[in-house]
Design a protein around this motif. Structure first.
Motif, PDB file in Angstrom:
ATOM      1  N   GLU A   1       0.868  -1.170   0.000  1.00 34.10           N
ATOM      2  CA  GLU A   1       0.000   0.000   0.000  1.00 34.10           C
ATOM      3  C   GLU A   1       0.905   1.219   0.000  1.00 34.10           C
ATOM      4  O   GLU A   1       1.768   1.361   0.858  1.00 34.10           O
ATOM      5  CB  GLU A   1      -0.889  -0.009   1.245  1.00 34.10           C
ATOM      6  CG  GLU A   1      -1.896   1.107   1.238  1.00 34.10           C
ATOM      7  CD  GLU A   1      -2.875   0.982   2.400  1.00 34.10           C
ATOM      8  OE1 GLU A   1      -3.330   2.050   2.867  1.00 34.10           O
ATOM      9  OE2 GLU A   1      -3.166  -0.139   2.828  1.00 34.10           O
TER      10      GLU A   1
ATOM     11  N   ASP B   1       1.585   5.387  -0.006  1.00 35.69           N
ATOM     12  CA  ASP B   1       0.976   6.644   0.409  1.00 35.69           C
ATOM     13  C   ASP B   1       0.766   7.514  -0.837  1.00 35.69           C
ATOM     14  O   ASP B   1       1.151   7.147  -1.954  1.00 35.69           O
ATOM     15  CB  ASP B   1       1.820   7.352   1.470  1.00 35.69           C
ATOM     16  CG  ASP B   1       3.217   7.737   0.986  1.00 35.69           C
ATOM     17  OD1 ASP B   1       3.453   7.816  -0.238  1.00 35.69           O
ATOM     18  OD2 ASP B   1       4.085   7.972   1.846  1.00 35.69           O
TER      19      ASP B   1
ATOM     20  N   GLU C   1       2.081  10.336  -1.893  1.00 35.05           N
ATOM     21  CA  GLU C   1       3.288  10.817  -2.586  1.00 35.05           C
ATOM     22  C   GLU C   1       3.965   9.693  -3.372  1.00 35.05           C
ATOM     23  O   GLU C   1       4.373   9.889  -4.524  1.00 35.05           O
ATOM     24  CB  GLU C   1       4.266  11.437  -1.593  1.00 35.05           C
ATOM     25  CG  GLU C   1       5.518  11.993  -2.234  1.00 35.05           C
ATOM     26  CD  GLU C   1       5.276  13.093  -3.279  1.00 35.05           C
ATOM     27  OE1 GLU C   1       6.192  13.346  -4.071  1.00 35.05           O
ATOM     28  OE2 GLU C   1       4.188  13.698  -3.303  1.00 35.05           O
TER      29      GLU C   1
END
Length: 68
Positions: A6, A8, A10
């Motif tokens: 997973e 983020d 960015e």
């Protein structure tokens, strides 16, 4: 090996930018990223090995000198 990751926001943006620029799928981008990171670590690994050998030689010569 199969991984489920997973990212983020960015990291997702960066991955998408790389894919847009290179026309590569995410799997290839991630595999190449790992390969590049591994290559960057190799000089540091060799430095560690060389430094350890130097200290072992210094310790060996000190032991020989003190036993004489």
């Amino acid at each position: 090996m199969q991984l489920i990751i997973e990212l983020d926001i960015e990291a997702t943006r960066q991955l998408e930018a790389i894919q847009d620029h290179t026309n590569q799928d995410s799997m290839l981008v991630i595999q190449q990223g790992i390969s590049l990171y591994y290559q960057q670590l190799q000089p540091h690994r060799q430095f560690y090995i060389d430094t350890k050998k130097q200290y072992e030689l210094i310790g060996s010569s000190a032991a020989i000198t003190s036993s004489n």
